[in-house]
Design an enzyme around this catalytic site. Structure first.
Site, short mmCIF file in Angstrom:
data_model
loop_
_atom_site.label_atom_id
_atom_site.label_comp_id
_atom_site.label_asym_id
_atom_site.label_seq_id
_atom_site.Cartn_x
_atom_site.Cartn_y
_atom_site.Cartn_z
N ASP A 1 -21.75 -13.14 -16.84
CA ASP A 1 -22.58 -13.24 -15.64
C ASP A 1 -21.75 -12.66 -14.48
OD1 ASP A 1 -24.96 -15.76 -14.53
OD2 ASP A 1 -24.52 -13.75 -13.81
C1 GLC Z 1 -26.84 -13.66 -11.25
C2 GLC Z 1 -27.45 -14.61 -12.27
C3 GLC Z 1 -27.84 -13.94 -13.55
C4 GLC Z 1 -28.29 -12.52 -13.25
C5 GLC Z 1 -27.06 -11.76 -12.78
C6 GLC Z 1 -27.41 -10.30 -12.40
O1 GLC Z 1 -25.80 -14.30 -10.56
O2 GLC Z 1 -26.70 -15.78 -12.59
O3 GLC Z 1 -28.88 -14.73 -14.14
O4 GLC Z 1 -28.82 -11.92 -14.42
O5 GLC Z 1 -26.41 -12.39 -11.70
O6 GLC Z 1 -28.26 -10.29 -11.28
#
Ligand code: GLC
Length: 752
Positions: free
Chosen positions: A287
């Site tokens: 993430d």
């Molecule tokens: C965010 C979220 C994740 C998302 C990623 C890209 O912080 O936790 O669910 O897919 O970053 O946007």
């Protein structure tokens, strides 16, 4: 010599034809490509940045953008997110293909969670439809629109089980139940990915966030998670395993730690379970900067150590951490990590590009005409309206106030004319303010009615967007008088209240989960002058509605329903559509009950003699929820009878049939979600009082009856036992069938 993709393709074809007689095993193109790559190039495939169109041209670049532009051209980036539009993507792809040594194309990714341009209900809302075909269909349309706009990979479905409505991200998931959550995970993965990832109308899906994110302590986002292995394996893991078995192309590891081990650095999660036990061959993306955040977690002293922990644990791609690109090479050269780890990760990424068709044609997804023709097609909007209708849950309808009979109606509330909140959070490329408002839906549906309108109170002041805190209005009552006056002079009052789109979602945990701001105060004032109130809720989480349930005759849960929200809600309020939604998550009486959920354990003191205090309860609120899991009313009325099982003994290699009769005693045809629950009365560990094990959504004609049957086999009774081995345990079981987790009939059987 630069041989590039085309060169490798040609070489491979020549190699195949030359070797066809010797029937040599054709080495995969991915293996050939990997063998061509330098260590830096392999690490480049593991590097993912969030970039806008600013990197599509050689113009003057400052700071980080300049570095990223250089890396774009020299194979230092494997995938990007948040770059939208076929034209921008094509230009960015050209930079990579024409400038880098091997011309390995990028993958373009984005959070396409409940639609790309056409917005469907937020996932928690859509889950209330319990309609798996519908959820597959909306994911397929989301994929079609996203792919047309240059996206090949979505970070969805979010499959985190959660029982805590304080957590803002419940809006992204499928609620509290592992069985329903698993079925929905499969539907959404199949919808996004279709039959082939190389189809330019499908995209790679991503099961996220692995794992345990929905159990953050106190519902506070990014907080620590403390769950044992039984909870992890029996409640949290099932939807991930279902997604894996459905062929999900990627996983995303979670931000949180589990009992001290951050998921990003968890070899137990990523190597032992996912890539080991499950033999998963897809890509694990971290993430956002969760690799870099290992330093903040306190398990890595610097980025170099964070890189080592994460690559060793099995995180293949570093999203926005700039950790792998800066430290993996030195770790390999210092002999601290084996280059095999890099090869394995890079191969997974290259295989995904192969599967997406990008190694054959790096420009496959960048057709601007297809983009123009695909976005916001009427059939997509029609599907959004259907999904909206099916997601609505009728919570209360005293004296059949609904469907609407009145013609002199006051339309009141901060969300009545709101065209933005219904789009919801995680809205991808939707235009702000593009939803059909409830006001528009009702006035169009009832052109002859006499409507008055008053906002009554503002819900929020200031910015209302993904990146900023929403400031709730708590002081301005200047609109009350007009609203009260219009309510006084109407036959019926429809009140639209709830949360704005950005009061739920990432970073939006709330400590109180009632109607925000002055809404309840206004509702009580309206109630004083007119009790014929229909409360329409638009929200991204279960709310505490004790006063509302006690006093308001009709309550409709309308979530954030997407582009066609106003029409969908009007279809239900006018009776054009008979609601059949069922809650995928329990609604508490009070926030102090949270986490509250139907499949809880008995405890050693589930109840006590009257007047005694020594049993599991709060002294100031009933143990039961306000609305249980699986709850939802209809304009029809259903009576269950004659529950039975074909045999009271289930053999280890056999199956039995459970059946029930459901009668529609009303004069309105209606759909009902018939739910099957099972309880393991004695286990080697404590077992839930009931667990959803099946459901059937059936249409029952007015006055008609149907017999609904479920096949029960030992596989349905299997779970991760105390020794973490998976299987069913012989003994007595209770089987329940009903209209929700509370209102059921039951019968017992034995597993031999
Ligand atoms: C965010 C979220 C994740 C998302 C990623 C890209 O912080 O936790 O669910 O897919 O970053 O946007």
């Amino acid at each position: 010599m630069k041989i590039g993709i085309k060169g490798i393709v040609l070489l491979s074809i020549m190699a195949i034809s030359a070797c066809s007689e010797q029937k040599e095993t054709k080495k995969s193109r991915v293996d050939d490509l990997l063998a061509e790559m330098t260590l830096e190039e392999k690490i480049g495939q593991l590097n993912q940045y969030s970039i806008g169109a600013e990197l599509t041209g050689p113009g003057e670049k400052q700071g980080q953008a300049k570095r990223r532009y250089e890396e774009l051209k020299n194979g230092g980036i494997g995938s990007v997110l948040n770059l939208l539009g076929a034209k921008n993507a094509r230009e960015t792809q050209r930079q990579v293909v024409e400038n880098s040594r091997l011309g390995i194309p990028l993958i373009f990714s984005f959070d396409v969670v409940h639609g790309y341009k056409t917005m469907f209900p937020i996932p928690l809302g859509e889950s209330a439809s319990w309609d798996l075909e519908l959820m597959e269909a909306t994911a397929a349309v989301a994929a079609k629109e996203a792919a047309a706009a240059g996206i090949q990979w979505t970070f969805a479905p979010m499959v985190d089980i959660s029982r805590d409505a304080r957590w803002g991200r419940v809006m992204e998931g499928a609620g509290e139940d592992p069985y329903l959550g698993s079925a929905i995970a499969v539907a959404r993965v199949k919808g996004f990915q279709g039959e082939s990832l190389s189809d330019p109308a499908t995209i790679a899906a991503c099961a996220k966030h692995f794992a345990g994110y929905g159990f953050v302590e106190s519902g506070k986002d990014y907080n620590n998670v403390y769950v044992g292995e039984n909870q992890l394996m029996n409640t949290i893991v099932p939807p991930f395993k279902a997604a894996k078995d459905a062929g999900v192309a990627t996983f995303m590891n979670a931000f949180n730690d589990i009992d001290g081990v951050p998921s990003t650095a968890s070899t137990f999660l990523l190597r032992d379970i996912l890539k080991g036990n499950w033999q998963y061959k897809g890509v694990v993306v971290s993430d956002w900067n969760s690799i870099g955040e290992l330093i903040s977690h306190g398990v890595a002293k610097d980025k170099r150590e964070a890189a080592k922990l994460a690559i060793t644990a099995g995180a293949d791609i570093d999203m926005e951490g700039v950790v792998y690109i800066d430290h993996l090479k030195e770790l390999v050269e210092a002999g601290e990590i084996n280059e095999d780890l890099i090869d394995d990760a890079a191969k997974r990424v290259l295989q995904l590009k192969e599967d997406l068709g990008l190694l054959d044609d790096p420009y496959l997804y960048f057709d601007e005409n297809r983009e123009k023709e695909t976005l916001l097609k009427k059939e997509h909007l029609d599907l959004a309206r259907e999904a909206g209708r099916k997601s609505i849950v009728l919570l209360k309808n005293q004296d059949d106030l609904l469907p609407l009979k009145a013609s002199n109606i006051a339309l009141i509330g901060p969300l009545m004319k709101d065209k933005d909140s219904p789009i919801g959070n995680w809205r991808a490329a939707a235009e702000a303010g593009s939803a059909v408002s409830l006001y528009e839906g009702l006035t169009k549906a009832l052109p002859d009615a006499n409507f008055t309108y008053a906002e009554g109170v503002k819900l929020s002041v200031g910015p209302n967007n993904f990146f900023q805190e929403v400031e709730v209005e708590t002081g301005d009552r200047s609109g009350f008088a007009e609203a009260i006056n219009k309510a006084r002079n109407a036959e019926t009052v429809i009140v639209a209240m709830g949360e704005t789109a950005y009061m739920s979602g990432e970073g939006r945990s709330r400590s109180e989960i009632g109607l925000p701001g002055l809404q309840l105060e206004l509702l009580k004032e309206i109630y004083k002058v007119n009790k014929n109130i229909i409360l329409v809720l638009m929200n991204g989480r279960p709310l505490t509605l004790a006063w509302e349930d006690e006093n308001i005759p009709a309550i409709v849960e309308a979530w954030h329903l997407g582009s066609e929200a106003g029409h969908a809600i009007a279809d239900v309020l006018t009776g054009k559509y008979n609601p059949a939604g069922k809650l995928p998550m329990t609604f508490p009486r009070a926030v102090g009950q949270v986490p509250i959920y139907y499949n809880h354990k008995m405890t050693g003191r589930p109840s006590s003699a009257p007047g005694q205090v020594f049993y599991t309860h709060h002294t100031d609120v009933d143990n039961s929820p306000l609305y249980p899991f699986g709850y939802g009313l209809s304009y029809s009325s259903f009576v269950y009878s004659d529950i039975s099982v074909s045999e009271s003994l289930l053999k280890a290699d056999g199956e039995i049939t459970a059946s029930v009769t459901v009668k529609n005693t009303s004069d309105v045809d209606g759909e009902e979600v018939v739910q099957l629950y099972i309880r393991d009365l004695v286990g080697t560990i404590t077992r839930p009082v009931k667990e959803l094990k099946g459901f059937k959504k059936v249409m029952i004609p007015a006055g008609g009856s149907i017999e609904v049957e479920f096949t029960v086999d030992p596989e349905m009774l299997a779970y991760y036992k105390g020794d973490l081995k998976y299987g069913a345990e012989p003994g007595d079981f209770e089987l329940f069938i009903g209209t929700n987790a509370r209102d059921t009939q039951s019968v017992q059987f034995e597993l031999k």
